[in-house]
Design a protein around this motif. Structure first.
Motif: not given
Length: 112
Positions: A63-66, A97-100, A110-112
Motif C-alpha cells: 500500500k502507498g507509494f512504490d 503515475a510516473i512512467l520512465q 505511484g500509489t495504489k
C-alpha cells in the motif's frame, strides 16, 4: 527536489578505475523517485545494462507509494513510447503515475 554529487575532492584527485559518482537526491518520495528514474534512464542510455541487466518484472503488493517494473521486447517498447514519447506522456497523465523507460524496462511509480 534537490540533487548533488557526493564525491570528495580526494576521490577526484586519486583517479583510478572507478568512473562512477555518488548522486544524492533529496525531497518528497514522488519527485525524488521521478528524478532517480530520469537519471537511471540517462545512465542506461550511455551504458546499456547498467541498471537493467538481470532485472525481472515486479508488481508491488504494498500500500502507498512504490514502483512496478515491466520488461518489454524491442517492438513493444517502440509502440509504448510512441512518436517523440507521446504515448508515454499520455499514459503518465491518464494513470497519474510516473512512467520512465530505463532501457527496455518500464518503471511505473505511484500509489495504489
Amino acid at each position: 527536489t534537490l540533487m548533488f554529487f557526493m564525491n570528495k575532492q580526494e576521490d577526484a584527485r586519486r583517479g583510478g578505475g572507478n568512473r562512477s559518482e555518488k548522486l544524492a537526491i533529496f525531497g518528497p518520495d514522488r519527485p525524488r523517485r521521478g528524478a532517480e528514474l530520469k537519471v537511471m534512464s540517462g545512465v542506461e542510455t550511455k551504458s546499456p545494462g547498467y541498471y537493467t541487466r538481470g532485472v525481472r518484472e515486479k508488481v508491488s503488493d504494498r500500500k502507498g507509494f512504490d514502483t512496478d517494473r515491466i520488461v518489454f521486447r524491442d517492438d513493444e517498447l517502440s509502440y509504448a513510447l510512441g512518436k517523440e514519447g507521446a504515448t508515454r506522456k499520455k499514459l503518465e497523465v491518464a494513470s497519474g503515475a510516473i512512467l520512465q523507460y530505463v532501457g527496455n524496462v518500464a518503471f511505473i511509480a505511484g500509489t495504489k
